[in-house]
Write a protein that holds these residues in place. Sequence first.
Motif, PDB file in Angstrom:
ATOM      1  N   ILE A  85       0.658  -1.248   0.092  1.00  0.00           N
ATOM      2  CA  ILE A  85       0.003  -0.020  -0.167  1.00  0.00           C
ATOM      3  C   ILE A  85       0.862   1.364  -0.171  1.00  0.00           C
ATOM      4  CG2 ILE A  85      -1.584   1.297   1.395  1.00  0.00           C
ATOM      5  CD1 ILE A  85      -2.966  -1.013   2.340  1.00  0.00           C
ATOM      6  N   ALA A  86       1.910   1.097   0.675  1.00  0.00           N
ATOM      7  CA  ALA A  86       2.762   2.405   0.855  1.00  0.00           C
ATOM      8  C   ALA A  86       3.751   2.727  -0.458  1.00  0.00           C
ATOM      9  CB  ALA A  86       4.030   2.167   1.982  1.00  0.00           C
ATOM     10  N   LEU A  87       3.844   1.623  -1.228  1.00  0.00           N
ATOM     11  CA  LEU A  87       4.652   1.659  -2.295  1.00  0.00           C
ATOM     12  C   LEU A  87       3.698   2.424  -3.283  1.00  0.00           C
ATOM     13  CD1 LEU A  87       6.652  -1.402  -2.698  1.00  0.00           C
ATOM     14  CD2 LEU A  87       7.455   0.865  -2.176  1.00  0.00           C
ATOM     15  N   CYS A  88       2.340   1.984  -3.295  1.00  0.00           N
ATOM     16  CA  CYS A  88       1.163   2.445  -4.283  1.00  0.00           C
ATOM     17  C   CYS A  88       1.138   4.216  -4.043  1.00  0.00           C
ATOM     18  CB  CYS A  88      -0.106   1.700  -4.017  1.00  0.00           C
ATOM     19  SG  CYS A  88       0.116   0.025  -4.890  1.00  0.00           S
ATOM     20  N   LEU A  89       1.106   4.453  -2.747  1.00  0.00           N
ATOM     21  CA  LEU A  89       1.039   5.582  -2.421  1.00  0.00           C
ATOM     22  C   LEU A  89       2.062   6.652  -2.794  1.00  0.00           C
ATOM     23  CD1 LEU A  89      -1.011   5.578   0.941  1.00  0.00           C
ATOM     24  CD2 LEU A  89      -1.937   5.885  -1.203  1.00  0.00           C
ATOM     25  N   LEU A  90       3.351   6.026  -2.381  1.00  0.00           N
ATOM     26  CA  LEU A  90       4.508   7.138  -2.695  1.00  0.00           C
ATOM     27  C   LEU A  90       4.464   7.090  -4.397  1.00  0.00           C
ATOM     28  CD1 LEU A  90       6.931   5.043  -0.239  1.00  0.00           C
ATOM     29  CD2 LEU A  90       6.272   7.495  -0.459  1.00  0.00           C
ATOM     30  N   LEU A 143      -8.357  -2.844   1.802  1.00  0.00           N
ATOM     31  CA  LEU A 143      -7.879  -4.009   2.934  1.00  0.00           C
ATOM     32  C   LEU A 143      -8.862  -5.103   2.500  1.00  0.00           C
ATOM     33  CD1 LEU A 143      -7.427  -1.940   6.020  1.00  0.00           C
ATOM     34  CD2 LEU A 143      -5.708  -2.913   4.631  1.00  0.00           C
ATOM     35  N   VAL A 144     -10.005  -4.814   2.297  1.00  0.00           N
ATOM     36  CA  VAL A 144     -11.119  -6.319   2.156  1.00  0.00           C
ATOM     37  C   VAL A 144     -10.786  -6.961   0.836  1.00  0.00           C
ATOM     38  CG1 VAL A 144     -13.514  -6.613   1.647  1.00  0.00           C
ATOM     39  CG2 VAL A 144     -12.810  -4.979   3.580  1.00  0.00           C
ATOM     40  N   SER A 145     -10.537  -6.259  -0.200  1.00  0.00           N
ATOM     41  CA  SER A 145     -10.219  -6.834  -1.442  1.00  0.00           C
ATOM     42  C   SER A 145      -8.694  -7.511  -1.201  1.00  0.00           C
ATOM     43  CB  SER A 145      -9.855  -5.524  -2.596  1.00  0.00           C
ATOM     44  OG  SER A 145     -11.426  -5.008  -2.629  1.00  0.00           O
ATOM     45  N   ALA A 146      -7.813  -6.782  -0.640  1.00  0.00           N
ATOM     46  CA  ALA A 146      -6.563  -7.475  -0.658  1.00  0.00           C
ATOM     47  C   ALA A 146      -6.687  -8.905   0.138  1.00  0.00           C
ATOM     48  CB  ALA A 146      -5.803  -6.566   0.049  1.00  0.00           C
ATOM     49  N   ASN A 150      -9.174 -10.583  -3.811  1.00  0.00           N
ATOM     50  CA  ASN A 150      -8.186 -10.822  -4.776  1.00  0.00           C
ATOM     51  C   ASN A 150      -6.959 -11.834  -4.248  1.00  0.00           C
ATOM     52  OD1 ASN A 150      -9.059  -8.698  -6.173  1.00  0.00           O
ATOM     53  ND2 ASN A 150      -7.684  -7.048  -5.165  1.00  0.00           N
ATOM     54  N   LEU A 151      -7.157 -12.273  -3.184  1.00  0.00           N
ATOM     55  CA  LEU A 151      -5.938 -13.324  -2.504  1.00  0.00           C
ATOM     56  C   LEU A 151      -6.004 -14.518  -3.245  1.00  0.00           C
ATOM     57  CD1 LEU A 151      -3.918 -13.601  -0.516  1.00  0.00           C
ATOM     58  CD2 LEU A 151      -5.480 -14.380   1.056  1.00  0.00           C
ATOM     59  N   LEU A 152      -7.382 -15.218  -3.524  1.00  0.00           N
ATOM     60  CA  LEU A 152      -6.851 -16.377  -4.338  1.00  0.00           C
ATOM     61  C   LEU A 152      -6.431 -16.515  -5.636  1.00  0.00           C
ATOM     62  CD1 LEU A 152      -7.766 -19.547  -3.998  1.00  0.00           C
ATOM     63  CD2 LEU A 152      -9.998 -19.191  -4.605  1.00  0.00           C
ATOM     64  N   PRO A 153      -7.084 -15.602  -6.597  1.00  0.00           N
ATOM     65  CA  PRO A 153      -6.461 -15.245  -7.780  1.00  0.00           C
ATOM     66  C   PRO A 153      -5.006 -15.153  -7.637  1.00  0.00           C
ATOM     67  CG  PRO A 153      -8.293 -14.232  -7.701  1.00  0.00           C
ATOM     68  CD  PRO A 153      -8.222 -14.660  -6.208  1.00  0.00           C
ATOM     69  N   ALA A 154      -4.708 -14.271  -6.754  1.00  0.00           N
ATOM     70  CA  ALA A 154      -3.293 -13.906  -6.767  1.00  0.00           C
ATOM     71  C   ALA A 154      -2.057 -15.050  -6.329  1.00  0.00           C
ATOM     72  CB  ALA A 154      -2.911 -12.464  -5.596  1.00  0.00           C
ATOM     73  N   LEU A 155      -2.689 -15.607  -5.453  1.00  0.00           N
ATOM     74  CA  LEU A 155      -2.026 -17.264  -5.077  1.00  0.00           C
ATOM     75  C   LEU A 155      -1.968 -18.016  -6.097  1.00  0.00           C
ATOM     76  CD1 LEU A 155      -0.974 -18.819  -2.724  1.00  0.00           C
ATOM     77  CD2 LEU A 155      -3.201 -19.777  -2.420  1.00  0.00           C
ATOM     78  N   GLY A 156      -2.836 -17.935  -7.165  1.00  0.00           N
ATOM     79  CA  GLY A 156      -2.946 -18.914  -8.342  1.00  0.00           C
ATOM     80  C   GLY A 156      -1.829 -18.419  -9.194  1.00  0.00           C
ATOM     81  N   SER A 240      -2.056  -9.639  -4.016  1.00  0.00           N
ATOM     82  CA  SER A 240      -3.467  -9.395  -3.942  1.00  0.00           C
ATOM     83  C   SER A 240      -3.505  -7.922  -3.763  1.00  0.00           C
ATOM     84  CB  SER A 240      -3.892 -10.099  -2.994  1.00  0.00           C
ATOM     85  OG  SER A 240      -5.223  -9.783  -2.737  1.00  0.00           O
ATOM     86  N   THR A 241      -2.659  -7.241  -2.754  1.00  0.00           N
ATOM     87  CA  THR A 241      -2.795  -5.743  -2.281  1.00  0.00           C
ATOM     88  C   THR A 241      -2.401  -4.869  -3.307  1.00  0.00           C
ATOM     89  OG1 THR A 241      -2.216  -6.679  -0.022  1.00  0.00           O
ATOM     90  CG2 THR A 241      -1.913  -4.224  -0.496  1.00  0.00           C
ATOM     91  N   LEU A 242      -1.411  -5.359  -4.146  1.00  0.00           N
ATOM     92  CA  LEU A 242      -0.986  -4.388  -5.468  1.00  0.00           C
ATOM     93  C   LEU A 242      -2.305  -4.246  -6.378  1.00  0.00           C
ATOM     94  CD1 LEU A 242       0.889  -3.104  -7.144  1.00  0.00           C
ATOM     95  CD2 LEU A 242       1.512  -5.366  -8.026  1.00  0.00           C
ATOM     96  N   ASN A 243      -2.943  -5.630  -6.663  1.00  0.00           N
ATOM     97  CA  ASN A 243      -4.109  -5.378  -7.256  1.00  0.00           C
ATOM     98  C   ASN A 243      -5.074  -4.570  -6.854  1.00  0.00           C
ATOM     99  OD1 ASN A 243      -2.697  -7.066  -9.275  1.00  0.00           O
ATOM    100  ND2 ASN A 243      -3.750  -8.892  -8.533  1.00  0.00           N
TER     101      ASN A 243
END
Length: 304
Positions: A85-90, A143-146, A150-156, A240-243
């Motif tokens: 999250i911090a990297l996306c904001l930066l 936070l909810v999405s991450a 999104n977690l299961l597809p990201a794990l994929g 997942s968080t990046l997405n």
Amino acid sequence: MAIFTVISFVLAWAIALPLWLGEGLRSPLANLLVTTMMFVPTVAALTVVLVIEKPERKAEALGLVPLKPAGRLIGYLIVALFLTIALCLLALVVGSLFGVYPADFTHFSGFRQITEMQLAQAGSTELPMPIGALVALQFLNVLVSALFINLLPALGEEIGWRGWLLPKLLKYGPWPAILISGVIWGLWHAPVILLGHNYPGTPGWLALLAMVAFSTIMGGLFGWLRLRGGSVWPAALAHSTLNAAGSLFIVFVAENGRFDPLHGNITGWSGWIVPAILLLVLVVLGKFTPFAPTAKTTEEHSYG
């Protein structure tokens, strides 16, 4: 590794083929097909592990375990969530400094404008709550999405790229492992990138080149989380968080502000600067190595 890569690429193109034969990313099936495509690396890794390698510890070969020490795993999961999250904001701050992202970090004028337009289409004329509360809800949505959506597809994806492939490449050294896995991951996105995903309006060759650079840098950080966290789970949560957090540009854009994702946001070159510096520091400090628990550490966390 060659078999894994071929399976990943062939299946990805096969899944995306209806988009090429139809309406592209405007197709009503686009979201479903893109999400399905994210499970392809796991299919490729499972094929190699179950059919070719046949190791005794299959879950470990895929990066799903170990989950101990539990405290360390939890710590890296927290890092994965909030660092991303911090990297996306930066990325938005840096883009604003370079003039490639029109930002309003105090009044959220663009977000207010977008929200009011959406409400007007629904027949409403007033914001349902103060703009600050709506901004807070956007972060809650991330936070909810991450954590849940999104977690299961990201794990994929991560079981293949960082769970199985990255450790195989480490024998060549950290930089070759980062570069090779990053290039493979970036090129794997070609079926949707060439249709305009992430970089709409950008020539295909340039969009794919940008995706390779983006994947190499962010994939390197995901790899560090996987290696130091001991399993693929921190990398999957970071992905997942990046997405989820990659859409925060909507919150901080200035009124009537427009930008090119090739230049602004985490997908653009200005957004790669901070992650690239962080990755460089981690490799130089020798942190891009697998965590090896000592006998004492294993004993202390044997019930964790």
